[in-house]
Scaffold this active site. Structure first.
Site, PDB file in Angstrom:
ATOM      1  CE1 TYR A 245      -3.694  -2.178  -0.151  1.00  0.00           C
ATOM      2  CE2 TYR A 245      -4.131  -1.765   2.165  1.00  0.00           C
ATOM      3  CZ  TYR A 245      -4.484  -2.362   0.964  1.00  0.00           C
ATOM      4  OH  TYR A 245      -5.626  -3.116   0.882  1.00  0.00           O
TER       5      TYR A 245
ATOM      6  NE  ARG B  29     -27.449   9.850 -12.950  1.00  0.00           N
ATOM      7  CZ  ARG B  29     -27.630   9.745 -11.632  1.00  0.00           C
ATOM      8  NH1 ARG B  29     -27.147  10.665 -10.817  1.00  0.00           N
ATOM      9  NH2 ARG B  29     -28.276   8.704 -11.125  1.00  0.00           N
TER      10      ARG B  29
ATOM     11  N   GLY C 224     -16.218   6.110  -2.378  1.00  0.00           N
ATOM     12  CA  GLY C 224     -16.761   7.451  -2.212  1.00  0.00           C
ATOM     13  C   GLY C 224     -17.984   7.729  -3.047  1.00  0.00           C
TER      14      GLY C 224
END
Length: 356
Positions: free
Chosen positions: A64, A229, A221
């Protein structure tokens, strides 16, 4: 219906006696190496806030943020090591040009664990996950390698992530039959936007003693209303660096369907006087197979908001609305087995109460 709880309302992890908090602190955001994480100071605030509230379950992985996540976590937890349950993962390639620096095989496993121990500054890992199934390593090699690490004291408990249900159940059965260390945790993507694990993975885990640990319970999120959109028009890249938006696109989380689900989450949240993030997180906790969703905040404000999910109470009507807008096709054989004709063939006129 309620999830009313605190980080100190600990839960047992799978069929183990290990006690973990009902929300896990994800640290993929620890470090800004990928271009969208928290810097060291902010990451420290996230860690301290979570632990000071009684949280004890912290999730990371070998690579990570290029390894910064484990290094920062090792620094932060130096004087609190024994009170924490540290989970990390192996599989990710540590050197892209080395064919054996990644994957599920023993060489990758052992070297990854040794490097994780150094970065974390500890002599043992509480929970080690196989990160992603590679479809090339024999299960016996994986299971025996993991069991050896437990016997050596380098790892205490074992888990598996992002692997087909049939393979996990097969591995658990082999471990049981051979007396090897069992798997106690299953980490999978699970949220209102991704419910397909309800077909086989989650029921399998509950039946075979693995606690489900959802990653991305906010769908990157999307369920918080962060995206519109107009964001659908951006082309995705396979590289995790750059922006969080790119990661969401690359994981196919940003879709028209998921934005519609997010709209309903917003309506329920407004009715409850809670945030969208709190509603989406609280919904995952309603599944009895789920032990501890992973919250991956980048700011202290986000973390504070996410922790409020433990106080959310749903009415039956609100839960039904969320279930309906996010419903999935159970697929075969689940649909077939629910048909009245099939039930008649199986049970005749007898009424049998199912366990679930």
């Amino acid at each position: 219906m309620t999830n009313s709880s605190t980080l100190q309302s600990y839960r047992l992890l799978g069929r183990s006696g290990l006690r973990v908090s009902p929300l896990s602190l994800g640290t993929m955001t620890f470090g800004s190496d990928w271009g969208w994480g928290a810097d060291e100071d902010e990451a420290r605030r996230l860690f301290d806030t979570y632990v000071d509230r009684g949280g004890n379950f912290i999730d990371t992985a070998s690579m990570y943020t290029g390894g910064s996540s484990e290094r920062l976590l090792g620094t932060f937890m130096a004087d609190k090591r024994e009170q924490l349950v540290i989970a990390t993962k192996y599989t990710m390639s540590r050197r892209p040009d080395d064919p054996n620096a990644g994957g599920n095989h023993r060489k990758s496993m052992v070297r990854s664990v040794e490097e994780s121990l150094k970065k974390l500054g500890t002599d043992h890992i509480d929970l080690l996950y196989l990160h992603v199934w590679d479809f090339t390593t024999p299960v016996e090699e994986v299971l025996r390698g993991l069991d050896d690490l437990v016997r050596q004291g380098k790892v205490l408990y074992l888990g598996i992530s992002d692997t087909p249900a049939w393979q996990v159940s097969r591995m658990q059965a082999i471990a049981d039959l051979r007396g090897w260390s069992p798997l106690v945790a299953l980490q999978v993507e699970y949220s209102l936007a991704e419910r397909t694990v309800e077909r086989d993975l989650a029921p399998m885990a509950e039946e075979m003693g693995l606690g489900v640990i959802p990653w991305s319970p906010l769908a990157g999120g999307v369920l918080t209303g962060k995206y519109k959109r107009s964001d659908l028009d951006v082309e995705a890249s396979a590289n995790p660096t750059g922006t969080r938006h790119n990661v969401v696109l690359a994981h196919n989380m940003l879709t028209e369907r998921n934005l519609t689900i997010a709209d309903e989450v917003g309506k329920v949240a407004e009715g409850l006087g809670k945030s969208r993030a709190q509603v989406a997180l609280a919904w995952t906790l309603l599944n009895p197979a789920v032990t501890s969703p992973i919250i991956g905040a980048r700011t202290l404000q986000q973390l504070e908001e996410n922790l409020g999910a433990l106080d959310v109470e749903f009415s039956d009507e609100q839960r039904a609305r969320l279930d309906a807008v996010s419903a999935i096709d159970p697929g075969f054989p689940h649909v077939m087995m629910r048909l009245p004709m099939v039930q008649q063939v199986i049970f005749g006129e007898t009424q049998v109460r199912h366990r679930r």
